[in-house]
Scaffold this active site. Structure first.
Site, mmCIF file in Angstrom:
data_model
loop_
_atom_site.group_PDB
_atom_site.id
_atom_site.type_symbol
_atom_site.label_atom_id
_atom_site.label_comp_id
_atom_site.label_asym_id
_atom_site.label_seq_id
_atom_site.Cartn_x
_atom_site.Cartn_y
_atom_site.Cartn_z
ATOM 1 N N LYS A 181 0.850 -1.198 0.000
ATOM 2 C CA LYS A 181 0.000 0.000 0.000
ATOM 3 C C LYS A 181 0.887 1.250 0.000
ATOM 4 O O LYS A 181 1.924 1.277 0.682
ATOM 5 C CB LYS A 181 -0.896 -0.036 1.243
ATOM 6 C CG LYS A 181 -1.960 1.067 1.292
ATOM 7 C CD LYS A 181 -2.871 0.914 2.521
ATOM 8 C CE LYS A 181 -3.942 1.995 2.557
ATOM 9 N NZ LYS A 181 -4.870 1.845 3.701
ATOM 10 N N SER B 123 -9.996 2.239 2.640
ATOM 11 C CA SER B 123 -9.036 2.912 1.797
ATOM 12 C C SER B 123 -8.060 1.980 1.076
ATOM 13 O O SER B 123 -7.438 2.397 0.101
ATOM 14 C CB SER B 123 -8.229 3.908 2.637
ATOM 15 O OG SER B 123 -7.426 3.229 3.591
ATOM 16 N N SER C 17 -10.484 0.053 6.934
ATOM 17 C CA SER C 17 -9.839 0.066 5.612
ATOM 18 C C SER C 17 -9.167 -1.214 5.179
ATOM 19 O O SER C 17 -8.731 -1.315 4.034
ATOM 20 C CB SER C 17 -8.814 1.189 5.549
ATOM 21 O OG SER C 17 -9.464 2.400 5.309
HETATM 22 N N1 GLN Z 1 -13.434 4.886 5.912
HETATM 23 C C1 GLN Z 1 -12.879 5.364 7.151
HETATM 24 C C2 GLN Z 1 -12.415 6.783 6.972
HETATM 25 O O1 GLN Z 1 -12.567 7.291 5.934
HETATM 26 C C3 GLN Z 1 -11.751 4.479 7.599
HETATM 27 C C4 GLN Z 1 -10.540 4.627 6.788
HETATM 28 C C5 GLN Z 1 -9.416 3.763 7.252
HETATM 29 O O2 GLN Z 1 -9.624 2.775 7.952
HETATM 30 N N2 GLN Z 1 -8.211 4.174 6.915
HETATM 31 O O3 GLN Z 1 -11.897 7.370 7.863
#
Ligand code: GLN
Length: 493
Positions: free
Chosen positions: A79, A159, A183
């Protein structure tokens, strides 16, 4: 697509060790698959052909010398949030333009020390803020899954959308990912892959671009439970460079697979039955309960009464920490700079040009909830709610529950540029309704595919465990996987 890219990590490991295949062959098969399919998927934002081939060659030499590591010759996607020395690391943000770190994150260093090969850097929501991979500066990622009889492009979740799509489309044997509010687990659920967010402190956060430091955790996305267990074993470590990493020995997670579930108590939280949740999600949940019961587990109803406050509290704590973490991107130290008449104007212009809309929204919310006069009303309150959420779980575990079973997401994958989501950020935030509680409490959670919905799209179940008891999650998820089978998309690319 080459057959080699269809091998799981466990299968490839075996073939590599007996020299039935070479690491160079395996890596070349993945690089060819990426070169052919990535223009479709946009899963990789940088492909590191030369590094991959070098590493694979070194792996073959170590295998020949009888010095193979636990992940020797296994090609992985990383990532874009993980610092990789000399290689594209931008958290998929414009503000980190051309940033190539001088150092390696602890997680990737651990993987490379075990012999893993890096194929490239994976697309993600900008600074990991999002649930659809659409906030990336590099554009959206396509989910390799499509609804039956449809050509419409779906999101892979976020994400870690690039990680999930690459693993599901056979463009990586496994991938690193991170999870601040869901995410790892939500994109895993949207792509029929397995993703585990370990206990806070299990993996070092050093060298992972910070979003919300008290919630961020690294973990793997893999094709099956065994591969996830293999990857987490290598990723996890205590680390002097991250004082929140914890000095508890990393067990052999693979050894937990196949252990009988008899005597395990699985909690079913009544608060996870939310309004508007499709019947299919409820059905898959009931199916999961039946599988675990059939395997000898005792099923008990539990209550996690503060669940409904988790999402609002998360959207105070996470933006507050983000606004502070992202203060460092000022045009002076890294990446993008937009000149101005003085230093203040340079800061303003750089940040205005460098951050996308969602990141700006988080910085605004975070700055607001931390501002004098509002701090007690929002931030302090959210921290108190966080303690209550954590206590809900402690009460359940103290009563003898070993793991908690819930749906992973409130729906299957939705469309790219879905207007409902685009017009209302709260709709997007609701994707994490089942996952954020786990980050707030610092606990481990795994998403495992459990079936397909009426559109033929994967649905996942989540298991939540006690702190540092990832073994029970692997053990229980493996039972679900054995019952549900494994899922891969029909190839259309
Ligand atoms: N979707 C959540 C956010 O936008 C979690 C994102 C994540 O876990 N990095 O904050």
């Amino acid at each position: 697509m080459s057959e080699l890219t269809r091998l799981t990590i466990a299968e490839a490991r075996k073939k590599l060790l007996v020299k039935e295949i070479s690491a160079v062959e395996l890596t070349d098969a993945y690089l060819a698959a990426i070169d052919a399919a990535n223009p479709q998927f946009n899963a990789y934002v940088a492909v590191t052909h030369d590094i991959a081939r070098e590493q694979a060659k070194a792996s073959d030499a170590r295998i020949a010398a009888g010095k193979a590591g636990a992940l020797e010759g296994i090609p992985l996607g990383i990532k874009d949030l993980f610092a990789t020395r000399g290689v594209h690391t931008q958290a998929c943000s414009h503000i980190l333009d051309r940033f190539k770190p001088e150092y390696e994150s602890t997680v990737t260093a651990n993987l490379f020390a075990d012999g893993a090969v890096m194929l490239g850097k994976l697309n993600m929501d900008e600074f990991a803020m999002g649930s659809s991979n659409e906030t990336s500066y590099y554009g959206p990622v396509k989910n390799p899954w499509r609804a039956r009889g449809s050509n419409a492009d779906l999101v892979p979740g976020g994400s870690s959308g690039g990680s999930a799509a690459a693993v599901a489309a056979f463009l990586a044997a496994g991938a690193t990912a991170t999870d601040t509010g869901g995410s790892i687990r939500q994109p895993a659920a949207f792509t029929g892959t397995v993703g585990i967010k370990p206990t806070y402190g299990r993996c070092s956060r050093w060298g992972t671009v910070a979003f919300a430091s008290s919630l961020d955790q690294a973990g793997p996305i893999a094709r099956d439970v065994r591969d996830a267990a293999i990857l987490l074993k290598s990723m996890a470590s205590v680390d002097d460079k991250d004082t929140t990493s914890v000095d508890i020995a990393v067990p052999d997670y693979e050894a937990a697979l196949g252990r009988p579930l008899k005597g395990k108590k699985i909690g079913i939280p009544r608060e996870y039955r939310v309004d508007g949740m499709p019947d299919e999600i409820e059905k898959v949940w009931q199916q999961g309960i039946a599988w675990l019961r059939d395997a000898g587990a005792e099923i008990v109803d539990i209550s996690l009464p503060h669940t409904k406050y988790a999402l609002p509290a998360y959207y105070i704590v996470a933006p507050a920490e983000a606004s502070s973490n992202l203060a460092r991107y000022d045009g002076v130290r890294y990446g993008l700079r937009q000149d101005g008449k003085d230093i203040l104007e340079m800061y303003e212009r750089t940040r205005a040009a460098g951050f996308g809309t969602e990141v700006k929204r988080r910085i605004l919310i975070g700055t607001y909830v931390l501002s004098a006069g509002y701090y007690d009303a929002y931030y302090i309150r959210a921290q108190k709610v966080r303690t209550l959420i954590k206590r809900d779980f402690e009460i359940a575990f103290d009563a003898g529950v070993d793991a908690i079973l819930t749906p992973a997401t409130p729906s299957s994958a939705f469309g790219i540029a879905d207007q409902d989501m685009a017009n209302d950020p709260v709709k997007m935030y609701l994707n994490d309704i089942f996952t954020v509680t786990v980050n707030m409490a610092g606990l481990p959670g795994i998403a495992v595919p459990a079936g397909l919905d009426h559109k033929g799209l994967p649905l996942g179940l989540q298991l939540i465990g006690k702190a540092f008891d990832e073994e029970t999650l692997f053990q229980t998820a493996y039972v679900i996987e054995q019952a549900a089978g494994r899922f891969s998309p029909d190839k259309w690319w």
